[in-house]
Design a protein around this motif. Structure first.
Motif, PDB file in Angstrom:
ATOM      1  N   ASP A  63       0.834  -1.211   0.000  1.00  0.00           N
ATOM      2  CA  ASP A  63       0.000   0.000   0.000  1.00  0.00           C
ATOM      3  C   ASP A  63       0.865   1.256   0.000  1.00  0.00           C
ATOM      4  OD1 ASP A  63      -2.364  -1.419  -0.021  1.00  0.00           O
ATOM      5  OD2 ASP A  63      -2.583  -1.394   2.161  1.00  0.00           O
ATOM      6  N   ASN A  64       1.898   1.265   0.848  1.00  0.00           N
ATOM      7  CA  ASN A  64       2.791   2.412   0.899  1.00  0.00           C
ATOM      8  C   ASN A  64       3.524   2.600  -0.428  1.00  0.00           C
ATOM      9  OD1 ASN A  64       2.179   3.098   3.552  1.00  0.00           O
ATOM     10  ND2 ASN A  64       3.772   1.774   4.388  1.00  0.00           N
ATOM     11  N   LEU A  65       3.926   1.488  -1.039  1.00  0.00           N
ATOM     12  CA  LEU A  65       4.629   1.567  -2.320  1.00  0.00           C
ATOM     13  C   LEU A  65       3.704   2.125  -3.403  1.00  0.00           C
ATOM     14  CD1 LEU A  65       7.204   1.054  -3.901  1.00  0.00           C
ATOM     15  CD2 LEU A  65       6.450  -1.304  -4.246  1.00  0.00           C
ATOM     16  N   GLU A  82      11.055   6.604 -13.572  1.00  0.00           N
ATOM     17  CA  GLU A  82      11.693   5.355 -14.011  1.00  0.00           C
ATOM     18  C   GLU A  82      12.152   4.531 -12.816  1.00  0.00           C
ATOM     19  OE1 GLU A  82      14.859   5.867 -16.842  1.00  0.00           O
ATOM     20  OE2 GLU A  82      13.648   7.255 -18.031  1.00  0.00           O
ATOM     21  N   THR A  83      12.754   5.191 -11.845  1.00  0.00           N
ATOM     22  CA  THR A  83      13.278   4.482 -10.671  1.00  0.00           C
ATOM     23  C   THR A  83      12.158   3.872  -9.848  1.00  0.00           C
ATOM     24  OG1 THR A  83      15.137   6.030 -10.614  1.00  0.00           O
ATOM     25  CG2 THR A  83      14.776   4.692  -8.659  1.00  0.00           C
ATOM     26  N   VAL A  88       8.906  -0.864  -8.145  1.00  0.00           N
ATOM     27  CA  VAL A  88       7.618  -1.573  -8.104  1.00  0.00           C
ATOM     28  C   VAL A  88       7.731  -2.896  -8.856  1.00  0.00           C
ATOM     29  CG1 VAL A  88       5.233  -1.492  -8.929  1.00  0.00           C
ATOM     30  CG2 VAL A  88       6.223   0.492  -7.785  1.00  0.00           C
ATOM     31  N   GLU A  89       8.395  -2.874  -9.995  1.00  0.00           N
ATOM     32  CA  GLU A  89       8.587  -4.097 -10.779  1.00  0.00           C
ATOM     33  C   GLU A  89       9.391  -5.137 -10.000  1.00  0.00           C
ATOM     34  OE1 GLU A  89      11.157  -5.129 -14.681  1.00  0.00           O
ATOM     35  OE2 GLU A  89       9.781  -3.417 -14.886  1.00  0.00           O
ATOM     36  N   LEU A  90      10.460  -4.695  -9.333  1.00  0.00           N
ATOM     37  CA  LEU A  90      11.264  -5.611  -8.520  1.00  0.00           C
ATOM     38  C   LEU A  90      10.461  -6.161  -7.345  1.00  0.00           C
ATOM     39  CD1 LEU A  90      14.656  -3.672  -8.489  1.00  0.00           C
ATOM     40  CD2 LEU A  90      14.189  -5.839  -9.650  1.00  0.00           C
ATOM     41  N   GLU A  98      17.877  -7.063  -5.298  1.00  0.00           N
ATOM     42  CA  GLU A  98      17.880  -5.931  -6.230  1.00  0.00           C
ATOM     43  C   GLU A  98      16.973  -4.813  -5.728  1.00  0.00           C
ATOM     44  OE1 GLU A  98      19.536  -5.046  -9.107  1.00  0.00           O
ATOM     45  OE2 GLU A  98      20.831  -6.706  -8.491  1.00  0.00           O
ATOM     46  N   LEU A  99      15.865  -5.196  -5.113  1.00  0.00           N
ATOM     47  CA  LEU A  99      14.932  -4.215  -4.566  1.00  0.00           C
ATOM     48  C   LEU A  99      15.609  -3.382  -3.484  1.00  0.00           C
ATOM     49  CD1 LEU A  99      12.060  -3.059  -4.341  1.00  0.00           C
ATOM     50  CD2 LEU A  99      11.521  -4.931  -2.799  1.00  0.00           C
TER      51      LEU A  99
END
Length: 125
Positions: A63-65, A82-83, A88-90, A98-99
């Protein structure tokens, strides 16, 4: 025309022009301050996300993300967008290593931007 009338007209013209110029610059400053408030809100929205990553607490992380991503999509620069999209993708791929790396770099960038906006000396990386 009488000199008194001419000087009154000139004085009134200068005064009215000064009011308009002052109003223009005040409005411009107010808009700048409002933009700065939105930017700080956007940058601070990432703090709960980073905190969740640091303490490995998934409670409320998504939720925070999402909230942070929305603010960055609205007010962020293309690099920030982009970042945050990469983060979000990671997160969706559960690529924790990586996240955490991307999040750490992003947090460092956010910290530097906030410090620059507040005119606080940059910390060495």
């Amino acid at each position: 025309m009488e000199p008194v009338l001419i000087s009154s007209l000139i004085t009134s013209s200068i005064l009215v022009t000064g009011w308009f110029v002052n109003n223009y610059f005040n409005r411009k400053h107010d808009i700048f301050l409002k933009g700065l408030e939105h930017k700080h809100e956007m940058l601070k929205s990432y703090m709960p996300v980073a905190e969740s990553l640091l303490i490995a607490d998934q409670n409320g992380f998504e939720d925070n993300l999402r909230k942070s991503q929305i603010l960055f999509l609205m007010y962020g620069t293309s690099e920030e967008i982009e970042t945050i999209n990469k983060i979000v993708e990671l997160a969706q791929k559960d690529n924790i290593n990586e996240l955490q790396k991307s999040s750490s770099l992003f947090l460092q960038k956010i910290r530097n931007e906030l410090r620059e906006d507040l005119r606080i000396k940059k910390l060495s990386n």
